[in-house]
Design an enzyme around this catalytic site. Structure first.
Site, PDB file in Angstrom:
ATOM      1  N   ASP A 109      44.278   3.476  10.832  1.00 61.64           N
ATOM      2  CA  ASP A 109      43.797   4.864  10.932  1.00 61.64           C
ATOM      3  C   ASP A 109      44.199   5.665   9.704  1.00 61.64           C
ATOM      4  O   ASP A 109      43.451   6.503   9.212  1.00 61.64           O
ATOM      5  CB  ASP A 109      44.360   5.542  12.184  1.00 61.64           C
ATOM      6  CG  ASP A 109      43.793   4.907  13.444  1.00 61.64           C
ATOM      7  OD1 ASP A 109      42.800   4.174  13.338  1.00 61.64           O
ATOM      8  OD2 ASP A 109      44.365   5.135  14.530  1.00 61.64           O
ATOM      9  N   LYS A 147      22.268 -19.372  25.016  1.00 62.62           N
ATOM     10  CA  LYS A 147      21.182 -18.412  24.804  1.00 62.62           C
ATOM     11  C   LYS A 147      21.716 -17.054  25.259  1.00 62.62           C
ATOM     12  O   LYS A 147      21.811 -16.771  26.452  1.00 62.62           O
ATOM     13  CB  LYS A 147      19.938 -18.797  25.588  1.00 62.62           C
ATOM     14  CG  LYS A 147      18.756 -17.908  25.250  1.00 62.62           C
ATOM     15  CD  LYS A 147      17.462 -18.457  25.812  1.00 62.62           C
ATOM     16  CE  LYS A 147      16.265 -17.696  25.293  1.00 62.62           C
ATOM     17  NZ  LYS A 147      16.257 -16.284  25.647  1.00 62.62           N
ATOM     18  N   CYS A 165      30.207   2.227  65.796  1.00 68.59           N
ATOM     19  CA  CYS A 165      30.275   0.887  65.227  1.00 68.59           C
ATOM     20  C   CYS A 165      29.229  -0.006  65.900  1.00 68.59           C
ATOM     21  O   CYS A 165      29.174  -0.078  67.134  1.00 68.59           O
ATOM     22  CB  CYS A 165      31.680   0.309  65.447  1.00 68.59           C
ATOM     23  SG  CYS A 165      31.779  -1.429  65.021  1.00 68.59           S
TER      24      CYS A 165
HETATM   25  S1  IVH Z   1      17.037 -18.927  17.757  1.00 66.98           S
HETATM   26  C1  IVH Z   1      13.528 -19.909  15.567  1.00 66.98           C
HETATM   27  N1  IVH Z   1      19.281 -18.995  19.092  1.00 66.98           N
HETATM   28  O1  IVH Z   1      16.150 -15.854  22.414  1.00 66.98           O
HETATM   29  C2  IVH Z   1      14.234 -19.511  16.761  1.00 66.98           C
HETATM   30  N2  IVH Z   1      17.628 -17.408  19.741  1.00 66.98           N
HETATM   31  O2  IVH Z   1      12.739 -16.248  21.909  1.00 66.98           O
HETATM   32  C3  IVH Z   1      14.765 -18.149  16.673  1.00 66.98           C
HETATM   33  N3  IVH Z   1      18.338 -15.963  21.600  1.00 66.98           N
HETATM   34  O3  IVH Z   1      14.625 -13.210  21.171  1.00 66.98           O
HETATM   35  C4  IVH Z   1      15.715 -17.803  17.718  1.00 66.98           C
HETATM   36  N4  IVH Z   1      20.333 -16.830  21.864  1.00 66.98           N
HETATM   37  O4  IVH Z   1      17.017 -13.148  20.599  1.00 66.98           O
HETATM   38  C5  IVH Z   1      18.076 -18.414  18.963  1.00 66.98           C
HETATM   39  N5  IVH Z   1      21.334 -19.149  20.175  1.00 66.98           N
HETATM   40  C6  IVH Z   1      20.140 -18.567  20.028  1.00 66.98           C
HETATM   41  C7  IVH Z   1      19.732 -17.499  20.855  1.00 66.98           C
HETATM   42  C8  IVH Z   1      18.461 -16.953  20.685  1.00 66.98           C
HETATM   43  C9  IVH Z   1      19.483 -15.915  22.286  1.00 66.98           C
HETATM   44  C10 IVH Z   1      17.159 -15.093  21.855  1.00 66.98           C
HETATM   45  C11 IVH Z   1      16.579 -14.455  20.639  1.00 66.98           C
HETATM   46  C12 IVH Z   1      15.094 -14.462  20.850  1.00 66.98           C
HETATM   47  C13 IVH Z   1      14.915 -15.339  22.039  1.00 66.98           C
HETATM   48  C14 IVH Z   1      14.039 -16.492  21.657  1.00 66.98           C
END
Ligand code: IVH
Length: 699
Positions: free
Chosen positions: A45, A129, A436
């Site tokens: 800070d 994902k 109840c």
């Molecule tokens: S790769 C060429 N890796 O999933 C591929 N996408 O339709 C490009 N997402 O909207 C995406 N985790 O936001 C990739 N480990 C991951 C991901 C990921 C989430 C989402 C991404 C995209 C959707 C794919």
């Protein structure tokens, strides 16, 4: 007005400004990405304020990558559209949630690469994902110049101001990075941050968010970056967009995995769950292993992504429409689904709490068929405006009870013909019953409470059933085999009314029950006999006194040593016990002031339930006594429950949130804001190995 006689500000020391910015970038990276700060917060800070002060005197020297620019700039009227030089693709989704999802993908890849059965396995990278929103971060000469949403893949929105407020996103990269670098990844909100945010929204009487993805998207699309700055977001990198070509001095990666490692070394968060998988077999193993961990992660994921690792092979395979042939998303069973509310019932719990429960048109969510979902209490129900006939979003994550998250289509003005029975043009609001629904006793709600309660106590069969199940559970006296179905029969058939009746059950009365074989009856009798030898904390916890959980029961037993002392202790005496406050003390007193509760204890003793008693335990009998732990993230070998049991067995306590009173935070992978909090407060952090060492008597 300018004071003409004031001395002019000293000329700016450019080298010093640069030094300050460099130090602040370095510390922010250590803090937000590596979780390894090397200076105290106050020191950070101090450096920050020093830079702020210099910039205030010399506004012409403020650069967009200055650490001071994270706080959020001026509100916008609208976002500006930006074109993605390299389009942001989507991924083909494999909705088949069985192993075949991975097999199908591998088979397709092999076919397209012309590999026969004899050819070696294909190497993949497998990633979670992440359930947030895709973001493209553009760096020029190592400085973040633009952050854009995916939009339609060609055109996105410029959300740079908001993205700058994310601590995990570097504003400036180390020397040696490509001149042009677009990093793609997911902006998301951690679950604990989401809970805290919704809590705050509720307190302020503002709308809560349905899930972490909506909360993250809402924050990113805030026109006022000041508000965005208050919404805690996180980031994982998983790919690249436009990059200086190798011919022009850019990097040349052989594999996707190497590229991720480079991103990590440049300061971007890359998930520790990313792994390499050889062929379909290992993809399936990955899918299953992440599926098991899913509910324990600090953030939401909705599946995994498989990508061919070799970039040369990726290029060979190319794209179909907007999707690469070399990647696929393999989904997990959805944790949210829409369905219709058929009715609203009220359930009565062990403590007499009345919970409104939505009866639903059966829906497959979180891996099971759900027909009921909790509405928590009358106030939650009203806030969400749930009524019979509405279409709602139901969520079931892990072992958590399914809940109604929000209404998507209210009944009023819509076709109600889908409802059973006659068509209802108007649906009255739900009301809590005054009596109840189980025992007819009066229902009350204390002014300071959100919950309605039945006043019937053990007179109420619902409370009796739950009281018996609570007493018999594994963490209390443990009566193996005494489950819900059996207790239903025993209570409904008036075979038992109180806890001690359990121990008066004879073989014949058990064997006469529906679907009860002689052998099972014998097993129950044996289990009951075994449960009589218990411990004071288990017995005390088993009594089901409001606010007396396992930890409190242990503290009470340690402090007083025997049950009579606890039953007779005044509120003042109870307040002397570690961690017991006025609410718990009052609850204990109220419980033991009821003659029928004392009677239950006496009868249980008379039936032969015993535990060892003694004088209060000495203050430091065990290595961890007096120490409070918080567990966060995923530990390599121990589950949370196992770690908790080990700590408690050694006399330590386990709490849910980090405070100044926390002695140690035990952190595993993907630990999040609890770890950050520990570092802020200077609380010591252990990994699993460190914890084990401590348990073995180390210090
Ligand atoms: S790769 C060429 N890796 O999933 C591929 N996408 O339709 C490009 N997402 O909207 C995406 N985790 O936001 C990739 N480990 C991951 C991901 C990921 C989430 C989402 C991404 C995209 C959707 C794919």
């Amino acid at each position: 007005m300018q004071d003409l006689f004031a001395p002019p500000p000293p000329p700016p020391d450019l080298a010093h400004i640069e030094q300050l910015r460099r130090a602040l970038h370095e510390h922010a990276h250590r803090y937000y990405v590596l979780d390894e700060p090397s200076i105290a917060d106050v020191e950070y800070d101090r450096l920050f304020q020093e830079l702020q002060a210099i910039e205030a005197q010399h506004p012409e020297l403020v650069t967009p990558d200055s650490p001071t620019q994270r706080v959020g700039g001026r509100p916008l009227d609208q976002f500006v559209s930006v074109r993605h030089v390299v389009p942001m693709l989507s991924i083909r989704t494999e909705t088949d949630t069985e192993a075949s999802g991975a097999q199908n993908f591998d088979a397709r890849v092999r076919r397209e690469l012309g590999l026969n059965e004899l050819a070696p396995v294909v190497e993949y990278v497998a990633e979670p994902k992440f359930d947030g929103l895709a973001m493209s971060l553009r760096y020029e000469h190592g400085v973040l110049v633009q952050a854009a949403t995916r939009g339609d893949g060609e055109m996105g929105e410029d959300v740079t101001q908001n993205i700058r407020t994310i601590g995990q996103i570097p504003l400036r990269l180390p020397a040696g990075v490509p001149e042009i670098l677009e990093v793609r990844g997911e902006v998301y909100m951690r679950r604990d941050d989401f809970e805290t945010l919704n809590e705050q929204q509720r307190e302020r009487g503002q709308k809560t968010f349905v899930n972490t993805r909506n909360a993250a998207a809402g924050a990113v699309r805030q026109l006022d970056p000041g508000i965005a700055a208050q919404r805690p977001l996180s980031f994982f990198a998983y790919g690249l967009g436009a990059v200086t070509p190798a011919a022009a001095g850019g990097p040349e990666f052989g594999t996707h995995y190497d590229m991720l490692q480079a991103l990590k070394s440049w300061g971007f968060p890359v998930s520790a769950l990313v792994g390499i998988a050889q062929g379909a077999t290992e993809l399936i193993a990955y899918y299953n292993s992440i599926g098991v961990q899913r509910d324990r992660l600090g953030f939401d994921i909705d599946g995994v992504v498989y990508k061919v690792n070799s970039l040369a092979l990726q290029r060979r395979m190319g794209f179909v429409a907007r999707e690469p042939r070399w990647a696929v998303a393999h989904k997990f069973p959805a944790q949210e689904q829409q369905t219709q509310v058929l009715g609203i019932d009220v359930q009565v719990g062990r403590t007499g709490k009345l919970t409104p429960v939505a009866r639903l048109k059966s829906v497959f969510v979180g891996g099971v068929n759900v027909t009921n979902a909790t509405l928590h209490n009358l106030f939650e129900l009203r806030r969400k405006r749930v009524r019979v006939g509405d279409t709602v979003i139901v969520r079931r994550a892990g072992d958590v009870i399914p809940e109604v998250v929000a209404v998507v289509a209210p009944t009023l003005g819509t076709d109600a013909s889908a409802l059973p029975g006659p068509r209802v043009p108007y649906v009255p609001n739900f009301r809590m019953p005054r009596q109840c629904p189980i025992c007819g006793s009066a229902v009350v709600r204390e002014k300071t409470e959100v919950n309605h309660r039945c006043t019937g106590g053990l007179f109420c069969a619902a409370q009796r059933k739950q009281a018996i199940l609570h007493f018999a559970q594994r963490r209390a006296v443990e009566v193996e085999g005494l489950g819900e179905k059996l207790v239903d029969q025993l209570v409904d058939g008036n075979v038992i009314r109180t806890l001690p009746d359990l121990y008066r059950l004879g073989l014949s009365s058990l064997a006469s029950l529906d679907r009860m074989a002689d052998k099972s009856a014998q097993n129950i009798v044996k289990a009951l006999e075994k449960s009589k030898q218990t411990t004071l904390p288990r017995f005390l916890f088993g009594l089901g006194i409001r606010h007396v959980g396992e930890a409190t029961a242990k503290e009470l037993a340690r402090h007083f040593g025997n049950l009579d002392a606890i039953m007779d202790a005044s509120e003042e005496q109870l307040l002397q016990v570690n961690d017991i406050g006025p609410i718990v003390a009052k609850s204990l007193r109220t419980f033991f002031d009821q003659p029928h509760n004392r009677e239950v204890v006496e009868q249980l003793r008379a039936c032969g339930v015993t535990w060892s008693e003694g004088p209060p335990a000495p203050v430091a009998p065990t290595p961890l006594s007096g120490k409070t732990f918080v567990i966060t993230g995923t530990l390599p070998t121990l589950s949370r429950d196992e770690a908790k049991d080990l700590i408690e067995a050694a006399g330590g306590k386990v709490a849910g949130s980090v405070s100044k009173k926390t002695t140690f935070v035990v952190a595993g992978t993907e630990a999040g804001s609890k770890l950050t909090k520990a570092q802020e407060l200077g609380v010591a952090v252990l990994d699993e190995a460190g914890l084990k060492e401590l348990l073995n008597g180390g210090s």
